[in-house]
Design a protein around this motif. Structure first.
Motif, PDB file in Angstrom:
ATOM      1  N   ASN A   1     -10.677  26.633  26.577  1.00 19.26           N
ATOM      2  CA  ASN A   1      -9.863  26.462  27.781  1.00 19.26           C
ATOM      3  C   ASN A   1      -8.363  26.550  27.522  1.00 19.26           C
ATOM      4  OD1 ASN A   1     -10.343  26.097  30.614  1.00 19.26           O
ATOM      5  ND2 ASN A   1      -9.285  24.141  30.465  1.00 19.26           N
ATOM      6  N   GLN A   2      -7.943  26.794  26.296  1.00 17.34           N
ATOM      7  CA  GLN A   2      -6.506  26.825  26.024  1.00 17.34           C
ATOM      8  C   GLN A   2      -5.828  28.045  26.637  1.00 17.34           C
ATOM      9  OE1 GLN A   2      -5.692  27.273  21.789  1.00 17.34           O
ATOM     10  NE2 GLN A   2      -7.496  28.555  21.524  1.00 17.34           N
ATOM     11  N   PHE A   3      -6.607  29.042  26.995  1.00 21.52           N
ATOM     12  CA  PHE A   3      -6.042  30.289  27.507  1.00 21.52           C
ATOM     13  C   PHE A   3      -5.692  30.208  28.993  1.00 21.52           C
ATOM     14  CE2 PHE A   3      -6.112  34.757  28.816  1.00 21.52           C
ATOM     15  CZ  PHE A   3      -5.416  35.363  27.783  1.00 21.52           C
ATOM     16  N   SER A   4      -6.388  29.347  29.746  1.00 23.15           N
ATOM     17  CA  SER A   4      -6.268  29.345  31.211  1.00 23.15           C
ATOM     18  C   SER A   4      -4.836  29.216  31.719  1.00 23.15           C
ATOM     19  CB  SER A   4      -7.147  28.237  31.809  1.00 23.15           C
ATOM     20  OG  SER A   4      -8.502  28.484  31.537  1.00 23.15           O
TER      21      SER A   4
ATOM     22  N   MET B   1     -12.210  23.998  32.628  1.00 20.61           N
ATOM     23  CA  MET B   1     -13.631  23.949  32.715  1.00 20.61           C
ATOM     24  C   MET B   1     -14.151  22.624  32.405  1.00 20.61           C
ATOM     25  SD  MET B   1     -14.885  26.104  29.567  1.00 20.61           S
ATOM     26  CE  MET B   1     -13.455  26.979  29.694  1.00 20.61           C
ATOM     27  N   SER B   2     -15.206  21.732  33.105  1.00 21.01           N
ATOM     28  CA  SER B   2     -15.718  20.408  32.880  1.00 21.01           C
ATOM     29  C   SER B   2     -17.164  20.427  32.556  1.00 21.01           C
ATOM     30  CB  SER B   2     -15.519  19.561  34.089  1.00 21.01           C
ATOM     31  OG  SER B   2     -16.124  18.325  33.931  1.00 21.01           O
TER      32      SER B   2
ATOM     33  N   GLY C   1      -6.921  21.319  25.341  1.00 26.57           N
ATOM     34  CA  GLY C   1      -6.559  22.700  25.039  1.00 26.57           C
ATOM     35  C   GLY C   1      -5.584  23.256  26.055  1.00 26.57           C
ATOM     36  N   ALA C   2      -5.878  23.019  27.338  1.00 27.29           N
ATOM     37  CA  ALA C   2      -4.986  23.515  28.385  1.00 27.29           C
ATOM     38  C   ALA C   2      -3.628  22.833  28.323  1.00 27.29           C
ATOM     39  CB  ALA C   2      -5.631  23.282  29.753  1.00 27.29           C
ATOM     40  N   LEU C   3      -3.627  21.529  28.070  1.00 25.94           N
ATOM     41  CA  LEU C   3      -2.373  20.773  28.054  1.00 25.94           C
ATOM     42  C   LEU C   3      -1.469  21.220  26.909  1.00 25.94           C
ATOM     43  CD1 LEU C   3      -0.693  18.454  29.258  1.00 25.94           C
ATOM     44  CD2 LEU C   3      -1.922  16.891  27.721  1.00 25.94           C
TER      45      LEU C   3
ATOM     46  N   THR D   1      -4.699  22.978  35.953  1.00 27.24           N
ATOM     47  CA  THR D   1      -5.902  22.989  35.118  1.00 27.24           C
ATOM     48  C   THR D   1      -6.333  21.576  34.747  1.00 27.24           C
ATOM     49  OG1 THR D   1      -5.201  25.107  34.177  1.00 27.24           O
ATOM     50  CG2 THR D   1      -6.907  23.904  32.999  1.00 27.24           C
ATOM     51  N   VAL D   2      -5.384  20.785  34.256  1.00 30.27           N
ATOM     52  CA  VAL D   2      -5.705  19.427  33.823  1.00 30.27           C
ATOM     53  C   VAL D   2      -6.135  18.579  35.014  1.00 30.27           C
ATOM     54  CG1 VAL D   2      -4.760  17.335  32.778  1.00 30.27           C
ATOM     55  CG2 VAL D   2      -4.188  19.575  31.814  1.00 30.27           C
TER      56      VAL D   2
END
Length: 427
Positions: free
Chosen positions: A50-53, A1-2, A179-181, A284-285
């Motif tokens: 966003n860590q869950f995506s 998300m941005s 978070g995603a990374l 995501t990233v």
């Protein structure tokens, strides 16, 4: 998300509680500037959201949850985020930024704590995602505004007019990407991947309870009278241009995101094999990074008379969705990543153009509320993968996605026609 470089504001012109000298005395000379304290709080809040995506594939394969349930984990986030977006700004105008932001941090810790117990049952994941959504809603409605207020006199006299918006955007984008990374890499190679990402997030969040307490308040407590819910009425939300241009187009921003980096990795497991979580993380990233990098250029594209930025955004999302269809059909990893690049361009353009529309439609009284409505409607796009997964039992996924492409093209035509009929003057 941005996040975009025009962050939502919460209320009228802030009444700062201290003079420039008093503000400087709050922190020792060696400390970080005041805005940086809240920048970090927004960063960790975005991290948690966003860590869950990139972990959806892990839950579908490892916990054997159904595709419908897994995609519901992604979409339920919106049910926590939207109310927080609409209410948090009003509460912070009345009670101050600090207590509401602290409540957002509590929600972040509770959310990650529940997610860490996700292996015990899906209810922990669903409720945890609700709390994570509320955290991001508070960060967007309160944290971003607080950064902007601390990026001006008397707290930062050297900052220019756009410094606060740029700082808020960077906090949100870097937090979401980080978070995603972190979660994706741990899920692929780290120990206890169902728990460790969330424990790390809790660990990086807890220090900000103290940090936020040290930050200067920018909203005078008790400055507004009457029931707080009266502030939730937003007359500009019924403006014809907002309804027929912005509302028609803005859900596509996160429809593209949810499908490209939320849903697509679950459909490419045959091609990605044991590298599925790496692909989900990279997608995501990549989408968030492209969105962030494109935002400074996006503001030059939009026109208030033609709404061409929003129209082009919908076309980009349609193109990205079409690429997703082909990627699924051919099981192409490269095309899947390329789809995320195109969707990232659309996200960046849509967020900037959408807020430009909001600013031209809303009066000064409605700006904060209309911005919250914009984000809430846009984030509704994250519900789409759950709908796709539910309908996939009756129709091929590729056909469902092609229907989405067709609807996007219809939306682009409606935006073009409506933008010419309804000018953005405040209604």
């Amino acid at each position: 998300m941005s996040a975009v470089d025009t962050a939502p504001e919460t209320g009228s012109v802030p009444a700062v509680e201290a003079s420039s000298g008093a503000a400087r005395r709050r922190l020792p000379s060696w400390a970080l500037p005041s805005w940086a304290l809240i920048w970090g709080a927004v960063f960790v809040s975005s991290w948690g959201g966003n860590q869950f995506s990139p972990l959806l594939l892990m839950y579908e394969d490892g916990q054997h949850y159904s595709p419908v349930l897994v995609n519901a984990f992604l979409g339920v986030y919106v049910l926590g985020l939207a109310p927080a977006l609409l209410v948090a700004g009003s509460l912070s105008d009345r009670h101050g930024r600090k207590p509401v932001m602290l409540a957002g941090l509590v929600s972040a810790v509770v959310g990650s704590g529940l997610l860490a117990f996700g292996g015990l049952g899906p209810e922990f994941l669903l409720i945890g995602r609700l709390f994570s959504g509320a955290t991001v809603g508070v960060a967007m409605a309160v944290g971003n505004s607080w950064i902007k207020e601390l990026s001006q006199a008397p707290f930062d006299p050297a900052a220019d007019r756009s410094s606060g918006a740029r700082r808020a955007s960077l906090a949100f984008t870097l937090g979401s990407g980080s978070g995603a990374l972190v979660a994706g890499l741990i899920a692929q190679w780290g120990p206890v991947p169902e728990v460790l990402p969330f424990v790390i997030h809790i660990a990086v969040t807890i220090p900000f309870f103290v940090i936020v307490l040290r930050a200067p308040e920018t909203s005078r407590n008790g400055g507004l009278t009457g029931p707080w819910w009266r502030q939730l009425r937003i007359p500009a939300a019924s403006h014809r241009r907002f309804v027929r241009v912005v509302v028609v187009s803005c859900p596509w921003i996160f429809v593209g995101a949810a499908v490209a980096y939320g849903y697509l990795p679950t459909q490419l497991r045959g091609a990605t094999g044991s590298w599925g979580l790496v692909f989900a993380t990279a997608a995501t990233v990549l989408a968030l990074g492209v969105s962030s990098a494109f935002q400074p250029f996006a503001r030059r594209i939009h026109s208030s008379t033609s709404a061409r930025g929003l129209g082009l955004m919908v076309l980009l999302i349609a193109a990205g969705l079409a690429m997703v269809v082909v990627a699924i059909r051919t099981q192409s990893i490269g095309l899947g990543l390329a789809a995320n690049v195109v969707v990232g361009l659309g996200m960046g353009l849509g967020l900037v153009s959408g807020l430009q529309e909001v600013q031209s439609i809303a009066g000064s009284r409605d700006l904060a509320g209309l911005t919250g409505v914009f984000y809430a409607v846009a984030y509704a796009g994250f519900l789409v993968p759950a709908v796709i997964a539910a309908v996939a039992g009756f129709a091929p996924v590729e056909a469902i996605l092609l229907v989405l492409v067709g609807l996007a093209l219809v939306s682009a035509v409606l935006v073009r026609v409506s933008s010419r009929k309804h000018l953005p003057a405040a209604g």
